[in-house]
Design an enzyme around this catalytic site. Structure first.
Site, PDB file in Angstrom:
ATOM      1  N   GLU A 235     -56.787  24.235 -39.307  1.00  0.00           N
ATOM      2  CA  GLU A 235     -57.894  23.500 -39.863  1.00  0.00           C
ATOM      3  C   GLU A 235     -58.852  24.736 -40.673  1.00  0.00           C
ATOM      4  O   GLU A 235     -59.654  25.777 -39.495  1.00  0.00           O
ATOM      5  CB  GLU A 235     -58.646  22.762 -38.836  1.00  0.00           C
ATOM      6  CG  GLU A 235     -58.340  21.347 -38.886  1.00  0.00           C
ATOM      7  CD  GLU A 235     -58.926  20.785 -37.355  1.00  0.00           C
ATOM      8  OE1 GLU A 235     -59.072  19.164 -37.532  1.00  0.00           O
ATOM      9  OE2 GLU A 235     -59.527  21.990 -36.187  1.00  0.00           O
TER      10      GLU A 235
ATOM     11  N   GLU B 109     -56.128  12.577 -27.600  1.00  0.00           N
ATOM     12  CA  GLU B 109     -55.307  13.070 -28.671  1.00  0.00           C
ATOM     13  C   GLU B 109     -55.634  14.577 -27.712  1.00  0.00           C
ATOM     14  O   GLU B 109     -56.758  15.036 -27.059  1.00  0.00           O
ATOM     15  CB  GLU B 109     -56.496  13.435 -30.151  1.00  0.00           C
ATOM     16  CG  GLU B 109     -55.806  14.946 -30.459  1.00  0.00           C
ATOM     17  CD  GLU B 109     -56.533  14.997 -31.840  1.00  0.00           C
ATOM     18  OE1 GLU B 109     -56.259  15.124 -32.773  1.00  0.00           O
ATOM     19  OE2 GLU B 109     -57.784  14.010 -31.821  1.00  0.00           O
TER      20      GLU B 109
END
Length: 243
Positions: free
Chosen positions: A225, A142
């Site tokens: 986020e 990722e």
């Protein structure tokens, strides 16, 4: 990785600054993991309510507010987690077969609270298989690119150095989530008007940290986020392509 649960209130409001005629707005998504294809299937907007069952309370709605060719704006209003905008075209290619990943992202905060802890990031997923998916058992790496890190928000793992990519110096972090390795490039100062090629981030990792160019790019997301506090995050324009 866009998969944490937070008890905050943050409005993600897109404001169009495009001068040409815009296509119609998308539907308002309210259900957990509800999705809608946008820009002729080029993108998919997901109302990402990961961890909803463990929350004491909360809600979220997401909507694409305008599209103009391959550029679009979207908004999400919620008091937990986030919404992701997912590219659906050009995926499943080996890194060695990709010539560029041009992207633009213009955004701003309005009235952020003094205790705001949040990031604004790209989230790019690799797999050993062209049919692999992000955040799954098929994921191998990722790669995150953090344009903003407010209030002490930090990525998985620990800092392993710095990296100069695209003329910008980034703090580089490495960690492990589930079964995959996470590399996070965190801007040392906030970047609210990002116009760049994402491929050099992979090139840097290949040259300096052994990332194989035979890995497949299987997912390309962008989102935010929020951890604490409140704010309005306005996106004026967003686009991305895999060439």
């Amino acid at each position: 990785m866009f998969s944490k649960l937070f008890s905050v209130l943050l409005a993600f409001t897109a404001v169009s600054v495009l001068s040409t005629p815009l296509q119609k707005r998308g539907a308002v998504l309210t259900a957990q993991f509800a999705t809608e294809e946008e820009a002729g299937g080029r993108f998919i907007l997901e109302n990402n309510l990961w961890g909803e069952a463990s929350a004491d309370s909360g809600s979220q709605s997401s909507q694409v507010t305008a599209t103009n060719g391959n550029t679009l704006t979207w908004k999400t209003t919620y008091n937990w987690v986030d919404a992701n905008l997912d590219l659906r075209e050009g995926l499943g290619k080996e890194l060695s077969a990709i010539s560029s990943i041009p992207t633009t992202w213009t955004w701003s905060y309005t009235n952020p609270s003094s205790d705001l802890v949040a990031d604004v990031s790209y989230d790019l997923w690799l797999s050993g298989s062209s049919s692999g998916t992000g955040a799954s058992s098929t994921s191998t790496f990722e790669i995150m690119v953090w344009l903003s890190s407010r209030g002490g928000a930090g990525p998985a793992g620990s800092q392993i150095g710095t990296a100069n990519v695209g003329g910008v110096t980034w703090n580089l972090f490495q960690g492990t989530v589930a079964t995959w390795t996470v590399f996070s490039f965190v801007a040392q100062s906030e970047i609210t008007n990002f116009n760049a090629d994402l491929l050099p981030f992979f090139t840097f990792l290949s040259a300096n940290h052994g990332l194989s160019t035979s890995q497949f790019l299987v997912q390309a997301q962008a989102g935010t986020e929020p951890f604490e506090g409140s704010a309005t995050l306005s996106t004026a324009a967003y686009s991305i392509s895999i060439n």
